[in-house]
Design a protein around this motif. Sequence first.
Motif, PDB file in Angstrom:
ATOM      1  N   ILE A   1       0.860  -1.187   0.000  1.00 29.82           N
ATOM      2  CA  ILE A   1       0.000   0.000   0.000  1.00 29.82           C
ATOM      3  C   ILE A   1       0.891   1.229   0.000  1.00 29.82           C
ATOM      4  CG2 ILE A   1      -1.727   1.319   1.271  1.00 29.82           C
ATOM      5  CD1 ILE A   1      -2.652  -1.348   2.506  1.00 29.82           C
ATOM      6  N   ALA A   2       0.625   2.134  -0.914  1.00 34.45           N
ATOM      7  CA  ALA A   2       1.373   3.389  -0.996  1.00 34.45           C
ATOM      8  C   ALA A   2       0.383   4.541  -0.895  1.00 34.45           C
ATOM      9  CB  ALA A   2       2.156   3.462  -2.300  1.00 34.45           C
ATOM     10  N   THR A   3       0.568   5.384   0.105  1.00 36.47           N
ATOM     11  CA  THR A   3      -0.287   6.547   0.284  1.00 36.47           C
ATOM     12  C   THR A   3       0.456   7.774  -0.223  1.00 36.47           C
ATOM     13  OG1 THR A   3      -1.257   5.524   2.240  1.00 36.47           O
ATOM     14  CG2 THR A   3      -1.627   7.888   1.947  1.00 36.47           C
ATOM     15  N   ALA A   4      -0.097   8.410  -1.245  1.00 38.63           N
ATOM     16  CA  ALA A   4       0.517   9.594  -1.845  1.00 38.63           C
ATOM     17  C   ALA A   4      -0.163  10.840  -1.288  1.00 38.63           C
ATOM     18  CB  ALA A   4       0.384   9.549  -3.355  1.00 38.63           C
ATOM     19  N   TYR A   5       0.645  11.769  -0.795  1.00 39.62           N
ATOM     20  CA  TYR A   5       0.148  13.039  -0.276  1.00 39.62           C
ATOM     21  C   TYR A   5       0.289  14.066  -1.394  1.00 39.62           C
ATOM     22  CZ  TYR A   5       0.035  10.703   4.164  1.00 39.62           C
ATOM     23  OH  TYR A   5      -0.259   9.818   5.171  1.00 39.62           O
ATOM     24  N   VAL A   6      -0.855  14.550  -1.882  1.00 40.32           N
ATOM     25  CA  VAL A   6      -0.893  15.392  -3.080  1.00 40.32           C
ATOM     26  C   VAL A   6      -1.547  16.737  -2.779  1.00 40.32           C
ATOM     27  CG1 VAL A   6      -0.958  13.420  -4.654  1.00 40.32           C
ATOM     28  CG2 VAL A   6      -3.084  14.379  -3.809  1.00 40.32           C
ATOM     29  N   LEU A   7      -1.228  17.701  -3.631  1.00 38.47           N
ATOM     30  CA  LEU A   7      -1.809  19.036  -3.530  1.00 38.47           C
ATOM     31  C   LEU A   7      -1.823  19.652  -4.916  1.00 38.47           C
ATOM     32  CD1 LEU A   7      -2.759  21.001  -1.246  1.00 38.47           C
ATOM     33  CD2 LEU A   7      -0.498  22.008  -1.371  1.00 38.47           C
ATOM     34  N   PRO A   8      -2.966  20.211  -5.329  1.00 41.83           N
ATOM     35  CA  PRO A   8      -2.976  20.885  -6.633  1.00 41.83           C
ATOM     36  C   PRO A   8      -2.153  22.164  -6.559  1.00 41.83           C
ATOM     37  CG  PRO A   8      -5.090  21.149  -5.542  1.00 41.83           C
ATOM     38  CD  PRO A   8      -4.263  20.243  -4.684  1.00 41.83           C
TER      39      PRO A   8
ATOM     40  N   GLU B   1      -1.091  18.246   3.854  1.00 39.38           N
ATOM     41  CA  GLU B   1      -1.351  19.375   4.744  1.00 39.38           C
ATOM     42  C   GLU B   1      -0.065  19.950   5.326  1.00 39.38           C
ATOM     43  OE1 GLU B   1      -4.056  17.619   7.488  1.00 39.38           O
ATOM     44  OE2 GLU B   1      -5.742  17.737   6.103  1.00 39.38           O
ATOM     45  N   THR B   2       1.064  19.585   4.777  1.00 40.57           N
ATOM     46  CA  THR B   2       2.355  20.037   5.289  1.00 40.57           C
ATOM     47  C   THR B   2       2.477  21.553   5.227  1.00 40.57           C
ATOM     48  OG1 THR B   2       3.322  17.985   4.491  1.00 40.57           O
ATOM     49  CG2 THR B   2       4.841  19.734   5.072  1.00 40.57           C
ATOM     50  N   PHE B   3       2.059  22.144   4.111  1.00 38.68           N
ATOM     51  CA  PHE B   3       2.192  23.586   3.950  1.00 38.68           C
ATOM     52  C   PHE B   3       1.302  24.340   4.936  1.00 38.68           C
ATOM     53  CE2 PHE B   3       3.281  21.827  -0.256  1.00 38.68           C
ATOM     54  CZ  PHE B   3       4.601  22.252  -0.287  1.00 38.68           C
TER      55      PHE B   3
ATOM     56  N   ASP C   1       0.977  27.523  10.052  1.00 41.89           N
ATOM     57  CA  ASP C   1       0.553  27.619  11.452  1.00 41.89           C
ATOM     58  C   ASP C   1       1.758  27.771  12.377  1.00 41.89           C
ATOM     59  OD1 ASP C   1      -2.070  27.363  10.679  1.00 41.89           O
ATOM     60  OD2 ASP C   1      -2.196  25.217  11.165  1.00 41.89           O
ATOM     61  N   THR C   2       2.819  27.043  12.104  1.00 44.22           N
ATOM     62  CA  THR C   2       4.034  27.126  12.921  1.00 44.22           C
ATOM     63  C   THR C   2       4.666  28.505  12.805  1.00 44.22           C
ATOM     64  OG1 THR C   2       4.425  24.774  12.584  1.00 44.22           O
ATOM     65  CG2 THR C   2       6.283  26.074  13.373  1.00 44.22           C
ATOM     66  N   ARG C   3       4.716  29.039  11.598  1.00 40.59           N
ATOM     67  CA  ARG C   3       5.262  30.393  11.407  1.00 40.59           C
ATOM     68  C   ARG C   3       4.441  31.432  12.163  1.00 40.59           C
ATOM     69  NH1 ARG C   3       5.767  29.266   5.661  1.00 40.59           N
ATOM     70  NH2 ARG C   3       7.848  28.476   5.323  1.00 40.59           N
ATOM     71  N   ARG C   4       3.118  31.321  12.080  1.00 33.06           N
ATOM     72  CA  ARG C   4       2.249  32.256  12.803  1.00 33.06           C
ATOM     73  C   ARG C   4       2.494  32.167  14.303  1.00 33.06           C
ATOM     74  NH1 ARG C   4      -1.584  31.485   8.782  1.00 33.06           N
ATOM     75  NH2 ARG C   4      -2.353  29.577   9.718  1.00 33.06           N
TER      76      ARG C   4
END
Length: 131
Positions: free
Chosen positions: A59-66, A108-110, A115-118
């Motif tokens: 199983i490979a879970t890909a974390y994607v973002l447009p 959701e990394t970005f 949030d960390t920067r804020r």
Amino acid sequence: MGKNKFHDGPGPSQRQLRVGELIRRTLSEVLARGDVHDPELNSMSITVGEVRTSPDLRIATAYVLPLGGKGQEDVVALLARNKGELRRLVSKKLALKFAPDLRFQLDETFDRMDDTRRMLDQDSVRRDLEK
């Protein structure tokens, strides 16, 4: 089977990391070239941030973002709709014993980085860091 004496703990093994990175590169390449026969999917620019594999590599879970962050709800549905063809294209390029089942989630990394920067920009936190 003997225990790997170089890897202890809950984190991924070197093989999982290596295979995940190979799948990420291949999936990014397939999506960038538009090899999938879906005009809706080919019209989107999709970033594949990370791929995590299960310990047995099935199983490979890909974390994607447009790109640009627009259409986040649609991108996971489009990829899931075409996962059979994506699986075939990725497995054709990789020399693995089994073609991994692809799953897709929003990256959701970005958002967490923002949030960390804020949080670090708050006066109370900055004051604590200076001590």
